[in-house]
Design a protein around this motif. Structure first.
Motif, PDB file in Angstrom:
ATOM      1  N   ILE A 123       0.835  -1.203   0.000  1.00 49.32           N
ATOM      2  CA  ILE A 123       0.000   0.000   0.000  1.00 49.32           C
ATOM      3  C   ILE A 123       0.870   1.253   0.000  1.00 49.32           C
ATOM      4  O   ILE A 123       0.618   2.205  -0.745  1.00 49.32           O
ATOM      5  N   TYR A 124       1.915   1.259   0.846  1.00 51.74           N
ATOM      6  CA  TYR A 124       2.763   2.446   0.969  1.00 51.74           C
ATOM      7  C   TYR A 124       3.535   2.717  -0.324  1.00 51.74           C
ATOM      8  O   TYR A 124       3.470   3.825  -0.879  1.00 51.74           O
ATOM      9  N   TYR A 125       4.287   1.723  -0.798  1.00 58.06           N
ATOM     10  CA  TYR A 125       5.159   1.969  -1.954  1.00 58.06           C
ATOM     11  C   TYR A 125       4.389   2.096  -3.262  1.00 58.06           C
ATOM     12  O   TYR A 125       4.885   2.687  -4.220  1.00 58.06           O
ATOM     13  N   GLU A 126       3.181   1.574  -3.303  1.00 57.80           N
ATOM     14  CA  GLU A 126       2.393   1.678  -4.530  1.00 57.80           C
ATOM     15  C   GLU A 126       1.419   2.850  -4.496  1.00 57.80           C
ATOM     16  O   GLU A 126       1.044   3.357  -5.544  1.00 57.80           O
ATOM     17  N   ALA A 127       0.989   3.270  -3.285  1.00 58.45           N
ATOM     18  CA  ALA A 127      -0.087   4.260  -3.236  1.00 58.45           C
ATOM     19  C   ALA A 127       0.025   5.209  -2.053  1.00 58.45           C
ATOM     20  O   ALA A 127      -0.993   5.686  -1.539  1.00 58.45           O
ATOM     21  N   ALA A 128       1.239   5.520  -1.603  1.00 56.95           N
ATOM     22  CA  ALA A 128       1.418   6.374  -0.420  1.00 56.95           C
ATOM     23  C   ALA A 128       0.734   7.722  -0.554  1.00 56.95           C
ATOM     24  O   ALA A 128       0.181   8.254   0.412  1.00 56.95           O
ATOM     25  N   ASN A 129       0.753   8.296  -1.746  1.00 59.62           N
ATOM     26  CA  ASN A 129       0.185   9.626  -1.958  1.00 59.62           C
ATOM     27  C   ASN A 129      -1.156   9.588  -2.673  1.00 59.62           C
ATOM     28  O   ASN A 129      -1.656  10.616  -3.139  1.00 59.62           O
ATOM     29  N   GLU A 130      -1.750   8.386  -2.743  1.00 59.99           N
ATOM     30  CA  GLU A 130      -3.073   8.245  -3.333  1.00 59.99           C
ATOM     31  C   GLU A 130      -4.136   8.547  -2.273  1.00 59.99           C
ATOM     32  O   GLU A 130      -3.864   8.502  -1.064  1.00 59.99           O
ATOM     33  N   PRO A 131      -5.369   8.841  -2.683  1.00 66.71           N
ATOM     34  CA  PRO A 131      -6.441   9.056  -1.701  1.00 66.71           C
ATOM     35  C   PRO A 131      -6.710   7.769  -0.928  1.00 66.71           C
ATOM     36  O   PRO A 131      -6.270   6.683  -1.316  1.00 66.71           O
ATOM     37  N   LEU A 132      -7.443   7.879   0.176  1.00 69.47           N
ATOM     38  CA  LEU A 132      -7.721   6.719   1.018  1.00 69.47           C
ATOM     39  C   LEU A 132      -8.333   5.573   0.221  1.00 69.47           C
ATOM     40  O   LEU A 132      -7.921   4.413   0.371  1.00 69.47           O
ATOM     41  N   LEU A 133      -9.290   5.872  -0.637  1.00 72.29           N
ATOM     42  CA  LEU A 133      -9.916   4.829  -1.436  1.00 72.29           C
ATOM     43  C   LEU A 133      -8.909   4.152  -2.358  1.00 72.29           C
ATOM     44  O   LEU A 133      -8.982   2.948  -2.599  1.00 72.29           O
ATOM     45  N   GLY A 134      -7.941   4.926  -2.854  1.00 72.15           N
ATOM     46  CA  GLY A 134      -6.902   4.358  -3.706  1.00 72.15           C
ATOM     47  C   GLY A 134      -6.028   3.383  -2.944  1.00 72.15           C
ATOM     48  O   GLY A 134      -5.625   2.330  -3.468  1.00 72.15           O
ATOM     49  N   LYS A 135      -5.704   3.716  -1.695  1.00 71.83           N
ATOM     50  CA  LYS A 135      -4.931   2.801  -0.849  1.00 71.83           C
ATOM     51  C   LYS A 135      -5.722   1.526  -0.579  1.00 71.83           C
ATOM     52  O   LYS A 135      -5.189   0.410  -0.644  1.00 71.83           O
ATOM     53  N   GLN A 136      -6.995   1.683  -0.261  1.00 73.02           N
ATOM     54  CA  GLN A 136      -7.838   0.525   0.025  1.00 73.02           C
ATOM     55  C   GLN A 136      -7.973  -0.381  -1.200  1.00 73.02           C
ATOM     56  O   GLN A 136      -7.999  -1.608  -1.075  1.00 73.02           O
ATOM     57  N   ALA A 137      -8.036   0.228  -2.365  1.00 71.57           N
ATOM     58  CA  ALA A 137      -8.175  -0.558  -3.596  1.00 71.57           C
ATOM     59  C   ALA A 137      -6.933  -1.394  -3.866  1.00 71.57           C
ATOM     60  O   ALA A 137      -7.023  -2.544  -4.305  1.00 71.57           O
ATOM     61  N   VAL A 138      -5.750  -0.833  -3.604  1.00 72.76           N
ATOM     62  CA  VAL A 138      -4.507  -1.591  -3.782  1.00 72.76           C
ATOM     63  C   VAL A 138      -4.483  -2.779  -2.819  1.00 72.76           C
ATOM     64  O   VAL A 138      -4.088  -3.892  -3.195  1.00 72.76           O
ATOM     65  N   ALA A 139      -4.925  -2.565  -1.584  1.00 78.21           N
ATOM     66  CA  ALA A 139      -4.981  -3.654  -0.609  1.00 78.21           C
ATOM     67  C   ALA A 139      -5.909  -4.762  -1.094  1.00 78.21           C
ATOM     68  O   ALA A 139      -5.598  -5.957  -0.967  1.00 78.21           O
ATOM     69  N   GLN A 140      -7.038  -4.389  -1.688  1.00 81.68           N
ATOM     70  CA  GLN A 140      -7.972  -5.408  -2.160  1.00 81.68           C
ATOM     71  C   GLN A 140      -7.406  -6.183  -3.333  1.00 81.68           C
ATOM     72  O   GLN A 140      -7.643  -7.391  -3.459  1.00 81.68           O
ATOM     73  N   VAL A 141      -6.650  -5.526  -4.186  1.00 85.50           N
ATOM     74  CA  VAL A 141      -6.010  -6.239  -5.300  1.00 85.50           C
ATOM     75  C   VAL A 141      -5.104  -7.346  -4.772  1.00 85.50           C
ATOM     76  O   VAL A 141      -5.109  -8.476  -5.273  1.00 85.50           O
ATOM     77  N   VAL A 142      -4.322  -7.027  -3.738  1.00 85.14           N
ATOM     78  CA  VAL A 142      -3.415  -8.024  -3.156  1.00 85.14           C
ATOM     79  C   VAL A 142      -4.210  -9.212  -2.608  1.00 85.14           C
ATOM     80  O   VAL A 142      -3.890 -10.375  -2.885  1.00 85.14           O
ATOM     81  N   LEU A 143      -5.265  -8.931  -1.848  1.00 88.65           N
ATOM     82  CA  LEU A 143      -6.039 -10.006  -1.244  1.00 88.65           C
ATOM     83  C   LEU A 143      -6.880 -10.758  -2.274  1.00 88.65           C
ATOM     84  O   LEU A 143      -7.121 -11.962  -2.136  1.00 88.65           O
ATOM     85  N   ASN A 144      -7.332 -10.060  -3.311  1.00 91.45           N
ATOM     86  CA  ASN A 144      -8.017 -10.755  -4.411  1.00 91.45           C
ATOM     87  C   ASN A 144      -7.080 -11.768  -5.061  1.00 91.45           C
ATOM     88  O   ASN A 144      -7.478 -12.898  -5.364  1.00 91.45           O
ATOM     89  N   ARG A 145      -5.847 -11.364  -5.277  1.00 88.48           N
ATOM     90  CA  ARG A 145      -4.877 -12.279  -5.878  1.00 88.48           C
ATOM     91  C   ARG A 145      -4.638 -13.496  -4.990  1.00 88.48           C
ATOM     92  O   ARG A 145      -4.507 -14.616  -5.484  1.00 88.48           O
ATOM     93  N   LEU A 146      -4.566 -13.271  -3.695  1.00 88.46           N
ATOM     94  CA  LEU A 146      -4.331 -14.379  -2.774  1.00 88.46           C
ATOM     95  C   LEU A 146      -5.401 -15.459  -2.939  1.00 88.46           C
ATOM     96  O   LEU A 146      -5.105 -16.656  -2.846  1.00 88.46           O
TER      97      LEU A 146
END
Length: 347
Positions: A123-146
């Protein structure tokens, strides 16, 4: 007396014969009852996702899917302002899938801390300066892949997939970003998002997304996936057809989390090379696009400065290289002195 005994024997025989005739029926009924009990017992433990239609992910398809990364070696069609225009022209794929929250790792598990670290890093290295929803979306991508059969079944496995290979899935694991010290505020924000995601938070806005990229680049794989939504600077995609359906995301967490041993010398080299294209703030169309293949040209003076060479821009002191310059400044000084004297005499 004999008749009485005979009649009792006949009655006993009739009873035994009837019981014998009824025995097969009792066996059948008992078997049916046992089967029904077994089905009820098994259904109480069955994973609802296990009943979903299975989609075969063979080696060839898996290779195609893992080749669609956000890493530094992805094939770009175009970058910069043109990429933004062409990204905007790609149509939205359709309805978003309804995904279930991920709660497989108890906070008391010794694996939780490692999973939290890996997800926070992503989340940090991919979306540190993204809005909150952008950070949450990156987290979901990781867990979706899992949860998808084409990817590793652990948080760290997903995040660090390909970190030491030719194609890394997330740029920060192979471009040297890990050598940079995180900013405290952004790290804490990213960690909060990671905790919520591991506790089951879901982002309906990206559904079954497994891929994303920045809007100022256009990777070749963008045309092969289903575009879902743009959040901040990232555009999110789902896998095409059946392999992207919510029912396919049924894999379970592996139960183990670990960060692989990294080639730190390679990461240092990649980070040093990236210095040539770093800017304080990226302005689409005006500044150099990060993560492009041609990072810098040899002895590039007119555009980007090649920091891997010994050449440095220096501006010599003109007073040291031109006799004409010294003569001109001397004449100007004499004229100024004469003017001051003349003004004094006039007073």
């Amino acid at each position: 007396m004999t008749l009485a005994l005979a009649s009792q024997a006949d009655l006993r025989q009739d009873r035994e014969g009837g019981a014998e005739a009824r025995r097969p029926l009792k066996i059948v009924l008992a078997a049916i009852a046992a089967m029904m009990l077994a089905l009820v017992w098994a259904s109480s433990f069955r994973d609802p996702a296990a009943a979903a239609p299975q989609v075969r992910i063979d080696a060839s398809l898996r290779q195609q899917i893992t080749g669609m990364s956000t890493g530094v070696h992805q094939q770009l069609v175009v970058a910069g302002k043109t990429a933004q225009e062409r990204n905007a022209a790609i149509p939205i794929a359709g309805a978003l899938a309804e995904m279930k929250g991920f709660t497989a790792i108890p906070t008391s598990s010794p694996q939780y801390g490692q999973a939290l670290k890996c997800l926070t890093q992503a989340i940090y290295y991919e979306a540190a300066n993204e809005p909150l929803l952008g950070k949450q979306a990156v987290a979901q991508v990781v867990l979706n892949r899992l949860k998808h059969p084409a990817y590793p079944n652990s948080v760290c496995g997903v995040v660090y997939e390909g970190a030491n290979a030719r194609v890394c899935q997330f740029s920060f694991t192979c471009d040297g970003s890990l050598l940079r010290t995180p900013m405290v505020r952004q790290w804490n924000e990213s960690q909060s998002v990671a905790r919520a995601a591991l506790a089951g938070a879901v982002v309906p806005e990206v559904g079954s997304a497994t891929n994303y990229h920045a809007d100022y680049v256009l990777p070749a794989w963008a045309f092969t996936l289903g575009k879902l939504r743009k959040i901040g600077a990232h555009i999110f995609y789902r896998l095409p057809g059946k392999i992207g359906n919510a029912s396919v995301f049924s894999d379970r967490w592996s139960g183990s989390e670990s960060i692989p041993a990294l080639d730190w010398a390679r990461l240092r080299h990649n980070l040093d090379a990236d210095v040539a294209v770093e800017t304080v703030e990226f302005v689409p169309g005006l500044t150099v696009t990060p993560d492009v293949t041609d990072r810098h040209a040899a002895q590039d003076v007119g555009g980007r400065l090649d920091t891997t060479t010994t050449w440095r821009l220096t501006i010599p002191d003109p007073a040291q290289i031109s006799a004409g310059y010294r003569s001109a400044t001397s004449s100007q000084a004499d004229a100024e002195v004469a003017a001051v004297d003349a003004a004094g005499q006039a007073q």
